[in-house]
Structures are given as C-alpha cells and as structure tokens.
Design an enzyme around this catalytic site. Structure first.
Site, short mmCIF file in Angstrom:
data_model
loop_
_atom_site.label_atom_id
_atom_site.label_comp_id
_atom_site.label_asym_id
_atom_site.label_seq_id
_atom_site.Cartn_x
_atom_site.Cartn_y
_atom_site.Cartn_z
N SER A 66 -11.65 37.09 -34.90
CA SER A 66 -10.83 36.72 -33.74
C SER A 66 -11.05 37.59 -32.51
O SER A 66 -10.58 37.24 -31.42
CB SER A 66 -9.35 36.76 -34.11
OG SER A 66 -9.04 35.66 -34.91
N LYS A 69 -12.43 35.83 -29.60
CA LYS A 69 -11.62 34.99 -28.72
C LYS A 69 -11.46 35.62 -27.32
O LYS A 69 -11.19 34.93 -26.35
CB LYS A 69 -10.25 34.75 -29.36
CG LYS A 69 -10.34 33.96 -30.67
CD LYS A 69 -9.04 33.98 -31.46
CE LYS A 69 -9.15 33.24 -32.79
NZ LYS A 69 -7.94 33.37 -33.64
N TYR A 193 -16.17 27.07 -32.75
CA TYR A 193 -15.17 28.08 -33.11
C TYR A 193 -15.64 28.93 -34.30
O TYR A 193 -15.63 30.17 -34.25
CB TYR A 193 -13.84 27.39 -33.42
CG TYR A 193 -12.80 28.32 -33.96
CD1 TYR A 193 -12.02 29.08 -33.09
CD2 TYR A 193 -12.59 28.47 -35.33
CE1 TYR A 193 -11.06 29.97 -33.58
CE2 TYR A 193 -11.64 29.34 -35.83
CZ TYR A 193 -10.88 30.08 -34.95
OH TYR A 193 -9.95 30.96 -35.43
N TYR A 245 -0.98 38.80 -32.90
CA TYR A 245 -0.16 37.70 -33.44
C TYR A 245 1.28 38.14 -33.65
O TYR A 245 1.86 38.78 -32.77
CB TYR A 245 -0.79 37.15 -34.74
CG TYR A 245 -2.27 36.96 -34.57
CD1 TYR A 245 -2.74 35.94 -33.75
CD2 TYR A 245 -3.20 37.81 -35.14
CE1 TYR A 245 -4.09 35.78 -33.53
CE2 TYR A 245 -4.55 37.65 -34.92
CZ TYR A 245 -4.98 36.64 -34.12
OH TYR A 245 -6.31 36.48 -33.89
N VAL A 263 -9.89 39.30 -38.48
CA VAL A 263 -9.73 39.45 -39.93
C VAL A 263 -10.94 40.11 -40.61
O VAL A 263 -10.89 40.40 -41.80
CB VAL A 263 -9.39 38.13 -40.67
CG1 VAL A 263 -7.99 37.66 -40.37
CG2 VAL A 263 -10.42 37.06 -40.42
#
Ligand code: DON
Length: 309
Positions: A66, A69, A193, A245, A263
């Site tokens: 992530s 991103k 993605y 998050y 992760v």
C-alpha cells in the site's frame, strides 16, 4: 546535520527495539508474502541536503504494497488535480483497509485514496487513455526518473499471487462499478492495482523516492518539481490522517509524522523540511501495519525530536 549524527540517531533508535524483531505476524492472505522472513529489519533516513544513514536490511527490496498508493495518488493529482475529490473523499475511514461495509453505506464513494477502495479508483483514473501495461509503466517510469536509474520493477510472483486471491478487491471494484464510480473493466483496474502493490523497493529507494514530499513537492537532489506545493500538502495531510487506516490515530500519537504503511511491512514517514525515514519489518499488528516498524519510527522520532506536532 552530518552523516555521523544521523547514523547515531538511527543506530541508537534501531538498537533500542532489537529485542522486538521477529514479533507480529506476516501477511498471509497474499500467499507470496507469507514466505518472507519475519526477522528482516531495515531502516533508512535521507535528508533534504543529501545526508543519509542506513541500518540492517535497508538495501534489500521488499513488497511495498500500500505504500505504492502514495505514488498513484501523486500521479492522479498531477493528472486531474482536485477533481479527484468528486470520486474519493479525504476523511479517515476508522475501518480496515479492505472493508466493504462503509463503501456500501456511502454509495460507492471511498472514504480516502489509501483504503483499498480509494486506491482502486486511483487505478481506474490512471487507466484513462492508457492500457493496464502503460499505466503500470507510468508508475515505474515515475519512480525510475526520480531514482535516476532503471532498477525499480514489479515482483511478478507477488503480483500473480495477489491477482489470484483478489476476491475482496474484486468485490470492491464490482460494487463501485454498480455505483458508476469505475469507468474501466474490473479486470483492468485489478491488474493495475495488484501490479503497483507488487512493486519491490528497498528502504533506501523508498526514502529517495518520497523526498519531494518533505520539500513541498520539490525534489532537491534532482532539482525537479514533482508536484505543486498545494497538492504535496494534500498528500502529506492524507498520509497523516489516513496512512495507517484504523490505526492512523495511534500512529500519529506515537510517531507524530505523516506516514504510509504497507502489508509488506514497510512504513515511510515524512519529516517536513528535514527528510524521509523508511523502516521495514514484515511482522504486522492487528491493523495490518508493521509492528516493529512502528516502534522503530517512534524511537527515531523521539531521539531526533522530529515531529510536526
Ligand atoms: O490490496 C491489498 O490487500 C494489498 N495489495 C495492499 C494492502 C496493504 O498494503 C494495506 N496496508 N497496510
């Protein structure tokens, strides 16, 4: 600050958390990540004046997941600017990164660009006038241009593993498509993605690639403007409020810097007007963020007294 004092900060911070190395749990919902050695630990600091310090496995590439991103958000903001916020909000989610429930209640508009649903919309926007391959290549070119060498690539084993097990991400895209918030095919969006999540980079490369965020969008080493100061500020704010998050509050409380986790066990933290810190330790906490990596960043921030609060 000199290399020697940076090394001293990094060394004493990393030594203070040595006994924690190996704790947490590696991500096992993506089979290729489950095989990573939980005892790996790397850390790097790079400052705006080019001073650097590294510790442990800082040169070893790992799956950035992530953290990627941040790069897709940078490219999309350069592509469509604030129009992005018509399709994705910029609020903390307070939910898991792959949660489905909030997306349904909010009619297919993801809470922010860092939860999976939001990042899938970023992939959909990157696909405008591009194929999946050229979209992925756009991200790799962006990174290789900053790094100045063509060495950043995809770990194809991880990408395949992710695509084969992307049932939850697939549900998120299907749901958003039913709400007219996805323009391309579900498989093209997932392809972009999963591939960008599978980019492999080292702590040193990650610190280098995000230096522009410590200098309002300007990369002081290559002397290039990567993004406008206004948009760079938006990225840092979203990292601060949404980068971890449902544990973003805890990260802000403990570290006090904008950060983004993955992760794969990596975390990048931005120290505005100073530089970038990256840590890697594959064992995760219950929120999917690196357990030892967070402790290491907490120790670095404390010893250096770097924080924005
Ligand atoms: O989509 C996924 O589940 C992964 N490719 C990325 C998730 C991730 O890194 C969440 N971060 N902590």
């Amino acid at each position: 600050m000199t290399n020697a004092s940076l090394n001293q900060i990094l060394d004493s911070a990393c030594r203070s958390i040595q006994d924690q190395i190996g704790s947490g749990k590696v991500a096992d919902y993506i089979p290729a990540l489950a095989r990573v050695d939980i005892k790996k630990f790397g850390a790097s600091i790079l400052t705006l004046d080019g001073e650097s310090a590294s510790f442990g496995d800082a040169k070893e590439p790992f799956s950035i997941q992530s953290i990627s991103k941040v790069f897709s958000l940078t490219l999309v903001l350069n592509q469509i600017g604030d129009k992005l916020w018509e399709r994705v909000h910029h609020e903390p989610s307070g939910n898991a990164f792959n949660s489905i429930v909030q997306l349904e209640m909010e009619r297919g508009i993801p809470r922010n660009p860092f939860i999976n649903a939001g990042a899938l919309v970023l992939s959909d926007i990157l696909l405008k006038d591009r194929t999946p391959d050229t979209s992925i290549q756009t991200i790799l070119n962006f990174l290789n241009e900053i790094i100045g060498e063509k060495r950043i690539g995809i770990d194809h084993e991880v990408a395949l593993s992710e695509l084969e097990t992307a049932h939850r991400n697939s549900s998120l895209v299907h749901f958003m498509k039913s709400c007219n918030n996805i323009e391309n095919t579900v498989s093209d969006v997932l392809n972009v993605y999963c591939n960008h999540c599978s980019i492999a980079m080292s702590c040193e490369d990650l610190s280098r690639s995000m230096l522009f965020l410590a200098k309002e969008g300007f990369d002081p080493i290559s002397n290039q403007r990567i993004i406008s100061p206004e948009l760079a500020r938006r990225i840092n704010s979203i990292m601060m409020l949404c980068g971890h998050y449902d544990a973003s509050g805890d990260f802000a409380y403990r570290v006090g810097l904008p950060g983004k986790s993955g992760v794969g066990g990596g975390i990048v933290a931005i120290v505005p007007e100073v530089g970038v810190i990256t840590v890697w330790s594959p064992g995760l906490n219950k929120n999917g963020n690196s357990l030892v990596g967070t402790s290491a960043l907490e120790a670095i921030a404390k010893i250096s007294n770097w924080n924005i609060l």
